[in-house]
Design a protein around this motif. Structure first.
Motif, PDB file in Angstrom:
ATOM      1  N   ALA A 142       0.830  -1.211   0.000  1.00  0.00           N
ATOM      2  CA  ALA A 142       0.000   0.000   0.000  1.00  0.00           C
ATOM      3  C   ALA A 142       0.861   1.256   0.000  1.00  0.00           C
ATOM      4  O   ALA A 142       0.478   2.281  -0.587  1.00  0.00           O
TER       5      ALA A 142
ATOM      6  N   PHE B  79       1.859   1.611  -3.523  1.00  0.00           N
ATOM      7  CA  PHE B  79       0.657   1.966  -4.281  1.00  0.00           C
ATOM      8  C   PHE B  79       0.357   3.456  -4.144  1.00  0.00           C
ATOM      9  O   PHE B  79      -0.013   4.123  -5.113  1.00  0.00           O
TER      10      PHE B  79
ATOM     11  N   SER C  47      -8.512   0.197  -6.103  1.00  0.00           N
ATOM     12  CA  SER C  47      -8.423  -0.740  -4.980  1.00  0.00           C
ATOM     13  C   SER C  47      -9.510  -1.804  -5.069  1.00  0.00           C
ATOM     14  O   SER C  47      -9.260  -2.979  -4.764  1.00  0.00           O
TER      15      SER C  47
ATOM     16  N   TYR D 139      -5.153  -0.532   0.149  1.00  0.00           N
ATOM     17  CA  TYR D 139      -4.943   0.277  -1.054  1.00  0.00           C
ATOM     18  C   TYR D 139      -5.909   1.456  -1.083  1.00  0.00           C
ATOM     19  O   TYR D 139      -5.526   2.569  -1.448  1.00  0.00           O
TER      20      TYR D 139
ATOM     21  N   SER E 288      -4.608   4.044   1.343  1.00  0.00           N
ATOM     22  CA  SER E 288      -3.140   4.066   1.302  1.00  0.00           C
ATOM     23  C   SER E 288      -2.567   5.335   1.912  1.00  0.00           C
ATOM     24  O   SER E 288      -1.497   5.300   2.524  1.00  0.00           O
TER      25      SER E 288
END
Length: 229
Positions: free
Chosen positions: A31, A34, A50, A178, A181
């Motif tokens: 994450a 990401f 996500s 995600y 994040s």
């Protein structure tokens, strides 16, 4: 009594699969990356990514878990050989994560760098699901876990229920981390994420060792029994 035994078998397979998949996927650490590679996108686009990545990750892990071992068996790879090879690969991957986490982070950065002009549907599966989130390592771990299934038909259903729930739980964690994040970056930070990654890697090393031991037992067990007779 039977229901209790089935629940214990499902719980055991759930915990084994959860620890193995969590260690190799590392939703928290991923994450952080990401958040960096999608920094130019809006919060709505990140949320959509996500959701898609979580769904695709679940499909990849379930397919490898359910179909990976039977496909290899079809090509003549025995279950014992698959357990030994899969366990050794998992253990080797865990050792790499323990000894050189920076190398994996650099590779993850390279894998997750999509072109900004590509639409969400294209980049959600490639490269953000494959190979970034659930790459070859995750697939190999899922196949190794599937190869570790019990031979007794009564325990087989409980094993796959527990392992499948673990895969779905990991996919849910991916979607959650995600989608949040930015908060993960604020709360965890790279240093704590690296510590968590090393702890997870040690668990993965234990999982790989156990799978290898099961495979070696499958090979040597009948030989030792024959010698005693």
């Amino acid at each position: 009594m039977l229901a209790s035994v089935g629940f214990e078998a499902a719980l055991t397979s759930f915990l084994l699969a959860l620890s193995g998949l969590f260690s190799i996927v590392n939703p928290v650490g991923s994450a952080l990356i990401f958040a960096q590679v999608t920094a130019t996108r809006s919060q709505g686009e990140r949320a959509e990514l996500s959701r898609r990545i979580g769904f695709y990750a679940a499909l990849v892990m379930l397919a490898a878990l359910w179909a990976g071992a039977p496909i290899l068996n079809f090509f003549g790879v025995s279950l014992a050989a698959l357990r030994i090879a899969g366990g050794l690969f998992v253990a080797a991957s865990a050792w790499t994560l323990l000894s050189a986490p920076e190398t994996r982070e650099a590779r993850k950065h390279a894998e997750a760098a999509p072109e900004s002009r590509e639409n969400l549907a294209e980049i959600a599966f490639f490269p953000l699901t494959l190979p970034f989130t659930t790459g070859p390592g995750t697939i190999a771990v899922a196949i190794a876990l599937g190869a570790n299934r019990p031979s007794e038909p009564a325990d087989l259903a409980a094993f796959f229920v527990g392992a499948s729930l673990a895969a779905l739980a990991i996919a849910g964690m991916v979607r959650l981390t995600y989608g949040s994040s930015d908060r993960v970056v604020t709360l965890i930070g790279p240093v704590r994420a690296r510590v968590l990654g090393r702890l997870s890697a040690f668990l993965l090393l234990c999982v790989g060792t156990q799978i290898t031991v099961n495979g070696v037992t499958d090979v040597l067990g009948p030989l030792l029994t024959t010698q005693r007779i």
